[in-house]
Design a protein around this motif. Structure first.
Motif, PDB file in Angstrom:
ATOM      1  N   ALA A   1      28.791 -19.349  33.856  1.00  0.00           N
ATOM      2  CA  ALA A   1      29.909 -20.243  33.501  1.00  0.00           C
ATOM      3  C   ALA A   1      29.574 -21.469  32.491  1.00  0.00           C
ATOM      4  CB  ALA A   1      30.612 -20.622  34.728  1.00  0.00           C
ATOM      5  N   TRP A   2      28.481 -22.067  33.165  1.00  0.00           N
ATOM      6  CA  TRP A   2      27.955 -23.082  32.458  1.00  0.00           C
ATOM      7  C   TRP A   2      27.459 -23.018  30.900  1.00  0.00           C
ATOM      8  CZ3 TRP A   2      24.752 -25.407  37.251  1.00  0.00           C
ATOM      9  CH2 TRP A   2      25.788 -25.979  38.002  1.00  0.00           C
ATOM     10  N   ASP A   3      27.084 -21.629  30.681  1.00  0.00           N
ATOM     11  CA  ASP A   3      26.453 -21.390  29.452  1.00  0.00           C
ATOM     12  C   ASP A   3      27.851 -21.488  28.430  1.00  0.00           C
ATOM     13  OD1 ASP A   3      24.956 -20.674  27.243  1.00  0.00           O
ATOM     14  OD2 ASP A   3      24.399 -18.428  28.110  1.00  0.00           O
ATOM     15  N   ASN A   4      28.014 -22.248  28.052  1.00  0.00           N
ATOM     16  CA  ASN A   4      29.162 -22.317  26.799  1.00  0.00           C
ATOM     17  C   ASN A   4      29.050 -23.113  25.848  1.00  0.00           C
ATOM     18  OD1 ASN A   4      30.598 -24.984  27.579  1.00  0.00           O
ATOM     19  ND2 ASN A   4      30.750 -23.998  29.754  1.00  0.00           N
ATOM     20  N   PRO A   5      29.887 -23.254  24.728  1.00  0.00           N
ATOM     21  CA  PRO A   5      29.714 -24.365  23.624  1.00  0.00           C
ATOM     22  C   PRO A   5      29.827 -25.412  24.043  1.00  0.00           C
ATOM     23  CG  PRO A   5      31.078 -22.191  22.956  1.00  0.00           C
ATOM     24  CD  PRO A   5      30.835 -22.151  24.407  1.00  0.00           C
ATOM     25  N   VAL A   6      30.661 -25.914  24.935  1.00  0.00           N
ATOM     26  CA  VAL A   6      30.740 -27.501  24.951  1.00  0.00           C
ATOM     27  C   VAL A   6      29.670 -27.872  26.051  1.00  0.00           C
ATOM     28  CG1 VAL A   6      32.440 -29.189  26.218  1.00  0.00           C
ATOM     29  CG2 VAL A   6      33.460 -27.082  25.166  1.00  0.00           C
ATOM     30  N   THR A   7      28.950 -27.108  26.863  1.00  0.00           N
ATOM     31  CA  THR A   7      27.799 -27.471  27.279  1.00  0.00           C
ATOM     32  C   THR A   7      26.956 -27.853  26.321  1.00  0.00           C
ATOM     33  OG1 THR A   7      28.355 -26.086  29.422  1.00  0.00           O
ATOM     34  CG2 THR A   7      26.137 -26.760  28.864  1.00  0.00           C
TER      35      THR A   7
ATOM     36  N   PRO B   1      37.111 -41.100  26.892  1.00  0.00           N
ATOM     37  CA  PRO B   1      37.790 -39.998  27.317  1.00  0.00           C
ATOM     38  C   PRO B   1      37.039 -38.660  26.764  1.00  0.00           C
ATOM     39  CG  PRO B   1      39.383 -41.467  26.242  1.00  0.00           C
ATOM     40  CD  PRO B   1      37.809 -42.119  25.912  1.00  0.00           C
ATOM     41  N   ARG B   2      36.377 -38.679  25.648  1.00  0.00           N
ATOM     42  CA  ARG B   2      35.424 -37.445  25.247  1.00  0.00           C
ATOM     43  C   ARG B   2      34.661 -37.214  26.493  1.00  0.00           C
ATOM     44  NH1 ARG B   2      31.225 -37.660  20.579  1.00  0.00           N
ATOM     45  NH2 ARG B   2      32.903 -37.608  19.056  1.00  0.00           N
ATOM     46  N   ALA B   3      33.997 -38.113  27.052  1.00  0.00           N
ATOM     47  CA  ALA B   3      32.915 -37.724  28.265  1.00  0.00           C
ATOM     48  C   ALA B   3      33.799 -36.982  29.250  1.00  0.00           C
ATOM     49  CB  ALA B   3      32.324 -38.912  28.591  1.00  0.00           C
ATOM     50  N   GLN B   4      34.874 -37.375  29.785  1.00  0.00           N
ATOM     51  CA  GLN B   4      35.601 -36.651  30.956  1.00  0.00           C
ATOM     52  C   GLN B   4      36.157 -35.450  30.559  1.00  0.00           C
ATOM     53  OE1 GLN B   4      38.436 -39.908  32.434  1.00  0.00           O
ATOM     54  NE2 GLN B   4      36.977 -41.429  31.247  1.00  0.00           N
ATOM     55  N   ALA B   5      36.531 -35.422  29.146  1.00  0.00           N
ATOM     56  CA  ALA B   5      37.206 -33.995  28.916  1.00  0.00           C
ATOM     57  C   ALA B   5      35.826 -32.757  28.782  1.00  0.00           C
ATOM     58  CB  ALA B   5      37.605 -34.116  27.556  1.00  0.00           C
ATOM     59  N   TRP B   6      34.728 -33.369  28.315  1.00  0.00           N
ATOM     60  CA  TRP B   6      33.803 -32.218  28.050  1.00  0.00           C
ATOM     61  C   TRP B   6      33.107 -32.066  29.312  1.00  0.00           C
ATOM     62  CZ3 TRP B   6      30.198 -33.965  23.349  1.00  0.00           C
ATOM     63  CH2 TRP B   6      30.746 -33.545  22.124  1.00  0.00           C
ATOM     64  N   ALA B   7      33.337 -32.880  30.521  1.00  0.00           N
ATOM     65  CA  ALA B   7      32.680 -32.604  31.843  1.00  0.00           C
ATOM     66  C   ALA B   7      33.540 -31.724  32.300  1.00  0.00           C
ATOM     67  CB  ALA B   7      32.720 -33.918  32.669  1.00  0.00           C
ATOM     68  N   PHE B   8      34.830 -31.597  32.168  1.00  0.00           N
ATOM     69  CA  PHE B   8      35.607 -30.525  32.669  1.00  0.00           C
ATOM     70  C   PHE B   8      35.273 -29.359  32.059  1.00  0.00           C
ATOM     71  CE2 PHE B   8      39.454 -28.011  32.158  1.00  0.00           C
ATOM     72  CZ  PHE B   8      39.764 -27.784  33.562  1.00  0.00           C
ATOM     73  N   GLN B   9      35.370 -29.312  30.656  1.00  0.00           N
ATOM     74  CA  GLN B   9      35.366 -28.098  29.726  1.00  0.00           C
ATOM     75  C   GLN B   9      34.011 -27.248  30.084  1.00  0.00           C
ATOM     76  OE1 GLN B   9      36.098 -29.719  25.839  1.00  0.00           O
ATOM     77  NE2 GLN B   9      38.138 -30.256  26.309  1.00  0.00           N
ATOM     78  N   SER B  10      32.949 -28.404  29.863  1.00  0.00           N
ATOM     79  CA  SER B  10      31.507 -27.533  30.114  1.00  0.00           C
ATOM     80  C   SER B  10      31.310 -27.060  31.759  1.00  0.00           C
ATOM     81  CB  SER B  10      30.640 -28.448  29.753  1.00  0.00           C
ATOM     82  OG  SER B  10      30.329 -29.717  30.618  1.00  0.00           O
TER      83      SER B  10
END
Length: 365
Positions: free
Chosen positions: A243-249, A279-288
């Motif tokens: 799950a963690w292996d994704n483009p946003v990670t 806000p970017r950091a919070q969004a990426w934490a969720f998405q990744s």
């Protein structure tokens, strides 16, 4: 034939009703919105500034504690009256140690060992916690060094080394010595903490001492931790890793690498904190991470179990913060926490009637 038709119609109506109920459940939204009912009408509100942080232990070797000065000066300018840290309280650690069936070494590694201080004071964690609270209720405006050394050892016995360090830093360097319950070994513990690369040791405690505060508030919570059954350890780890292996990670990792590589440059550390609180950091934490595990497709639903742990942990951490605010309504509180928690902290705190959030971007300018 007519009977069959009636049965078919009945079944059809039942199916339609169930479908309608499912749709209603999926579309339902509560009418009560605590975040729209802010107060109080009289007196100052509680204000909370959430500072998302990197874990200082992971910064490059070139990092020096002096680089934190511009950050600490900005936080001091906001003048918080309480500081909450990502540490487990001595009382929670005491509880977790009593339940080894659920809480293993990985969880208890987050807990400091109060054994030496307990031996020096004759107090276990609950007794030392009560004694610290008793002392602070009658705390003089100008305590003598012996009182600070004594309170420091009581905090150590209570499993609250961050607060012990605050007392240690409030002593003049010449008074940082054994005595009043502090043994040479415990003095060594405090001196190692004073320079150890940790957010509590290098940001929270020095800031509290600078502001004239007497303690920190340990609000981390690991009571949602649970040991994975041995037969599930490998499939669980594999599912979460996938799950963690994704483009946003990958984007997030590259961004983080660039930010941390520049911390020793002029303005580099502040740039990192501004980025981590964006806000970017919070969004990426969720998405990744948490959003990715929520949608992880294993039959055992491992990702959803992981997400439940994460949400419960943050809810309980925020409940601990709300408890601190309730002790003295109208408090200005700084919460310093790993950046992945920031979005959850602010979302949950914003649901509280008597909490107003402060924009970290304004403080970090």
């Amino acid at each position: 034939m007519m009977m069959r038709g009636k049965i078919a119609v009945g079944i059809g109506l039942a199916v339609a009703a169930l479908a309608g109920a499912a749709a209603t459940a999926a579309d339902y939204r509560p009418s009560f919105h605590p975040d729209r009912l802010k107060g109080p009408r009289a007196g100052p509100p509680n204000e909370v500034l959430v500072l998302g942080t990197t874990h200082l232990s992971g910064l490059p070797k070139g990092f020096r504690s002096e680089l934190l000065t511009p950050l600490i000066e900005r936080l001091a300018g906001w003048r918080p009256e309480a500081i909450a840290t990502e540490d487990m309280s001595g009382l929670q650690c005491d509880m977790l140690r009593r339940y080894p069936y659920r809480y293993g070494k990985d969880t208890l590694d987050y807990c400091p060992d109060p054994t030496a201080a307990s031996k020096a004071t004759g107090l276990n964690v609950p007794a030392a916690t009560a004694e610290a609270e008793r002392l602070l209720l009658a705390w003089p405006k100008a305590p003598i060094p012996a009182q600070r050394r004594h309170l420091a050892v009581i905090f150590l016995a209570a499993g609250e080394p961050g607060s012990a360090l605050v007392q240690w830093l409030r002593l003049a360097p010449s008074e940082r010595q054994a005595g009043d319950g502090l043994t040479a070994d415990l003095v060594g513990q405090l001196e190692r903490r004073r320079t150890s690369r940790n957010e509590t040791n290098l940001i929270s405690a020095p800031l509290a001492a600078m502001l004239g505060l007497e303690r920190l508030w340990s609000v981390d919570d690991h009571s949602a931790d649970a040991s994975t059954p041995p037969e599930q350890e490998k499939p669980y780890e594999a599912a979460i890793t996938r799950a963690w292996d994704n483009p946003v990670t990958k984007q997030r990792a590259a961004w983080d690498e660039t930010l941390t590589a520049g911390v020793s440059e002029p303005g580099g550390l502040l740039a990192l904190y501004r980025a981590y609180n964006s806000p970017r950091a919070q969004a990426w934490a969720f998405q990744s991470d948490f959003g990715a595990t929520m949608n992880e497709p294993s039959p055992e639903r491992f990702g959803r179990g992981y997400l439940a742990y994460w949400e419960v942990r943050n809810l309980r951490m925020v409940a601990n913060i709300r408890d601190v605010l309730g002790r003295k309504p109208g408090t200005r509180l700084l919460a310093i926490v790993g950046a992945s928690h920031k979005g959850y902290y602010e979302a949950y705190l914003n649901q509280m009637h008597d909490v107003r959030l402060v924009d970290a971007a304004r403080i970090l300018r």
